[in-house]
Motif scaffolding. Structure first.
Motif, short mmCIF file in Angstrom:
data_model
loop_
_atom_site.label_atom_id
_atom_site.label_comp_id
_atom_site.label_asym_id
_atom_site.label_seq_id
_atom_site.Cartn_x
_atom_site.Cartn_y
_atom_site.Cartn_z
N VAL A 107 0.86 -1.19 0.00
CA VAL A 107 0.00 0.00 0.00
C VAL A 107 0.89 1.23 0.00
CG1 VAL A 107 -2.00 -1.04 1.16
CG2 VAL A 107 -0.21 0.01 2.54
N PHE A 108 0.39 2.30 -0.60
CA PHE A 108 1.14 3.56 -0.62
C PHE A 108 0.60 4.47 0.48
CE2 PHE A 108 1.73 8.00 -1.97
CZ PHE A 108 3.12 8.00 -2.06
N PRO A 109 1.45 4.88 1.44
CA PRO A 109 0.98 5.80 2.47
C PRO A 109 0.84 7.20 1.89
CG PRO A 109 3.25 5.08 2.89
CD PRO A 109 2.87 4.53 1.57
N GLU A 346 4.05 -0.72 3.89
CA GLU A 346 3.58 0.64 3.57
C GLU A 346 4.77 1.49 3.16
OE1 GLU A 346 1.68 1.85 7.21
OE2 GLU A 346 0.12 0.32 7.07
N SER A 347 5.45 1.10 2.10
CA SER A 347 6.65 1.82 1.67
C SER A 347 6.29 2.99 0.78
CB SER A 347 7.56 0.88 0.89
OG SER A 347 8.05 -0.09 1.76
N GLY A 348 6.40 4.18 1.34
CA GLY A 348 6.09 5.37 0.56
C GLY A 348 7.35 6.01 0.03
N ARG A 349 8.31 6.22 0.93
CA ARG A 349 9.57 6.87 0.54
C ARG A 349 10.23 6.10 -0.61
NH1 ARG A 349 13.23 10.00 3.21
NH2 ARG A 349 12.05 9.89 5.14
N ALA A 350 10.31 4.79 -0.44
CA ALA A 350 11.02 3.98 -1.44
C ALA A 350 10.25 3.93 -2.76
CB ALA A 350 11.24 2.57 -0.90
N VAL A 546 13.75 13.93 -4.45
CA VAL A 546 13.00 14.76 -3.49
C VAL A 546 11.50 14.44 -3.51
CG1 VAL A 546 14.69 16.63 -3.62
CG2 VAL A 546 12.71 16.70 -5.13
N GLY A 547 11.15 13.26 -4.04
CA GLY A 547 9.72 12.94 -4.23
C GLY A 547 8.99 12.53 -2.96
N ALA A 548 9.72 12.25 -1.87
CA ALA A 548 9.03 11.80 -0.66
C ALA A 548 9.01 12.90 0.38
CB ALA A 548 9.72 10.56 -0.08
N TYR A 549 7.85 13.20 0.89
CA TYR A 549 7.60 14.11 2.02
C TYR A 549 7.83 15.60 1.71
CZ TYR A 549 7.55 9.85 4.81
OH TYR A 549 7.27 8.60 5.30
N GLN A 550 8.71 15.95 0.77
CA GLN A 550 9.12 17.36 0.66
C GLN A 550 8.00 18.29 0.23
OE1 GLN A 550 12.36 17.82 2.01
NE2 GLN A 550 11.46 15.83 2.42
N GLU A 551 7.12 17.83 -0.68
CA GLU A 551 6.18 18.78 -1.28
C GLU A 551 5.19 19.36 -0.29
OE1 GLU A 551 4.74 18.07 -5.41
OE2 GLU A 551 6.09 16.36 -5.23
#
Ligand SMILES: Cc1ncc(COP(=O)(O)O)c(C=O)c1O
Length: 642
Positions: A107-109, A346-350, A546-551
């Protein structure tokens, strides 16, 4: 593409190869980023090795022609697809290889990147893997419910829940979503059961446990006894008893835990999985018919390419991560003779970190050296004469001595100025000699390629400051908050030897808005090798992964808003397709976020200008020009525009 294959993407010409080695592009680039033979950074298609790489400078040119200027956040859809495929394929291969009888459901968090364009891509590319969503709030749940992912995909509801959240989650279950309501605390239980009874529904429940095992890294606080979320062993037992008493124990299908993001060490992942399995087996013994084992996030990204258990790297590959988890769960279940659960992660960053990059131009450089030689005079102070004499013995062998002498003499001059023994003009001459000699020393060190730790440190303190057209607080908040390291490299001129070292400063007026940790081929450095800026030619840098958390974590410091964002798809001939474009915030938009009414502001400004006309300070034509300029600005980009 396998991780070993990625290394074959090395540039062919020597200069580009040197740049690749210097910036470590092949090391951290994951086979997605490369140095092209023309000295530009190129994007590689992750699953079509025969495709011509896409030149990032031509992307920037092309976007400029369309009126989309830097800073721009570039999102590459193919990279999202590649990661979703990789994660699912790696788990499925581990399952086959280890003869595991359960399945994998990723699943994508949504918290990791809630942008509609990203979520749309995840839905499209995740469909064939039944890739689902993890949500942590009502807003995120609504995003998930607005996408029909089908009953095979899991919808995991974590986070603190009020009645409305629970009702929405149960509605989604009613509609055919595979929704799990994860109990975060004993307090939630009564509310969940009350809403379920009212809606006459049997919920699919999950229980979030608090692992006692603590992990390392930036998110250590998400694990162990003091972590904020999840239930202690005693609370878990209370909830099981309460569920049994109320006739709902058969609804408890899933066990959830989350170790924290970016877990650097594979041993910690294995140990956490082991502990989670013990809880799972004990809960089954208690009569809970658990079928799903959700191990949360934690799969890290090797931002530095060092392949080590450090905060910005990992000592494991994706394949090892999957094999370790599947093997641990299989072993624990087999020992207890229990059926193999469905494994959820729940791997979102990766999943999304690699897909976005921030591209920006450099506005100017502050330098701490000068190429202007200083001419000595008969009546120079003796300290000035000594400083000029340093040039006579400035050789690679005596460079440390020369440097120490220069600093000593310059400081003596400063001390004499304070005590009134030399003039400001004489001290200025000392400063100029110092700057000139600095430039000589830097050139000597760059040309000689010699290892000199002491001088390296001294040069760091005199590195240039490049002022970039971006806001750290808006686009790279984790760099400020947790010293996150993202790979950074010039996007062009990589077939020229970079002769300068720099740190980066952003466009906000905040001394914290700087970057002074960089990934290089030989490890993490306090300065970035850069090229001399040329008049009338922009110098571009890229911040990668920079796709994880930054936006969404970014804020409006100094009222710099969202940058322009484009989503592209790579074509085999090296060109790209613009899938979506989102204009960055206008000044008017950011002002309204902080409760201004831009129309009222224009009206107030008009009144001020009108009174200037009345007082005879402005002509009516000047009035028009001023009002037009004000309106243009309020509708313009918050970043530096040409
Ligand atoms: C419950 C939960 N699941 C998943 C994640 C995402 O983890 P990661 O950053 O490792 O992808 C988070 C983020 O911290 C989380 O809180």
């Amino acid at each position: 593409m396998s991780e070993a294959e990625n290394l074959t993407n090395l540039p062919e010409n020597n200069a580009s190869r040197d740049a690749d080695a210097l910036y470590g592009v092949s090391r951290w680039g994951e086979g997605l980023i490369t140095v092209l033979d023309n000295g530009h950074i190129g994007l590689l298609h992750p699953s079509r090795p025969e495709a011509v790489p896409t030149d990032l400078m031509s992307v920037i040119d092309n976007l400029e022609q369309r009126g989309i200027s830097a800073p721009v956040l570039l999102r590459v859809a193919d990279f999202i697809r590649w990661r979703i495929d990789q994660i699912n394929d790696a788990f499925n291969s581990a399952i086959t290889e280890l003869e595991y009888h359960g399945s994998y459901k990723g699943v994508f968090p949504i918290k990791v990147n809630q942008q509609a364009q990203v979520i749309d891509r995840i839905v499209a590319y995740g469909e064939r893997h039944s890739f689902g969503f993890e949500v942590g709030s009502k807003a995120e749940l609504l995003i998930a419910m607005a996408h029909n992912q089908g009953s095979e995909s899991a919808l995991i509801c974590n986070g603190v829940k009020d009645e409305e959240f629970i009702q929405l989650a149960l509605m989604s279950l009613q509609l055919g979503f595979n929704t799990f309501l994860v109990l975060e605390s004993p307090r939630e239980l009564d509310l969940v059961l009350a809403v379920a009874k009212r809606m006459k529904l049997r919920p699919q429940l999950g229980i979030r446990i608090k692992l006692t095992h603590e992990v390392s890294g930036n998110w250590a606080a998400s694990s162990g006894d003091r972590s904020t979320f999840g239930m202690t062993i005693a609370q878990v037992m209370d909830v099981v008893d309460a569920l049994r008493a109320d006739g709902f124990l058969d609804c408890l299908k899933l066990q959830h835990c989350h170790l924290g993001s970016q877990v650097p060490n594979i041993i910690e992942i294995r140990m956490a999985a082991q502990e989670a399995c013990r809880f799972y087996l004990e809960l089954r013994k208690e009569g809970a018919p658990l079928e799903f084992l959700d191990l949360g996030g934690g799969l890290g990204v090797d931002y530095t390419g060092e392949h080590r258990a450090t905060e910005n790297s990992t000592n494991y590959t994706l394949k090892e991560y999957c094999l370790n988890i599947v093997e641990t769960v299989k072993y624990a279940m087999d020992e207890a003779d229990a059926p193999h659960p469905v494994i959820i992660t729940e791997s979102g960053r990766a999943c999304v970190a690699q897909s976005s990059m921030l591209l920006f131009n450099v506005l100017e450089a502050t330098q701490f050296d000068s190429t202007d030689p200083v001419v000595g005079a008969e009546d120079d102070h003796t300290l000035l004469k000594s400083m000029l004499a340093v040039e006579d013995y400035l050789t690679p062998e005596r460079v440390n001595e020369a440097w120490n002498d220069l600093v000593y003499y310059r400081n003596e001059m400063r001390a004499l100025l304070k005590s009134g023994q030399v003039s400001l003009r004489e001290t200025a001459k000392a400063e100029r000699i110092h700057l000139y000699m600095m430039s000589r020393i830097k050139t000597m060190l760059a040309d000689s390629d010699m290892e000199n730790e002491e001088m390296g440190k001294a040069m760091e303190q005199t590195a240039d400051i490049l002022h970039g057209n971006f806001s750290l607080f808006q686009s790279l908040p984790d760099v400020w908050a947790i010293d996150q390291i993202h790979p950074i490299a010039p996007l062009h001129r990589l077939n020229e030897k970079p002769r300068r070292r720099a740190i980066l400063s952003d466009i906000t007026c905040d001394s914290d808005g700087k970057i002074d940790k960089f990934v290089l081929g030989d490890g993490v450095s306090n300065t970035l090798p850069v090229h001399d800026l040329r008049a009338a030619e922009d110098y571009y840098l890229g911040v990668f992964f920079v796709g994880a958390y930054q936006e969404t974590l970014g804020d409006l410091h100094n009222l710099f808003g969202d940058t322009n964002v484009v989503t592209i798809e790579l074509r085999d001939d090296g060109s790209f397709e613009l899938m979506h474009e989102q204009d960055g915030d206008t000044i008017s938009e950011v002002l309204s976020y902080v409760e201004y009414d831009p129309r009222l502001m224009v009206n107030n400004f008009k009144k001020t200008v009108e009174s200037a006309v009345r007082a005879g300070k402005l002509s009516p034509r000047e009035r028009l020009e001023m009002i037009t300029a004000f309106k243009d600005s309020i509708n313009g980009y918050t970043y530096f525009e040409r």
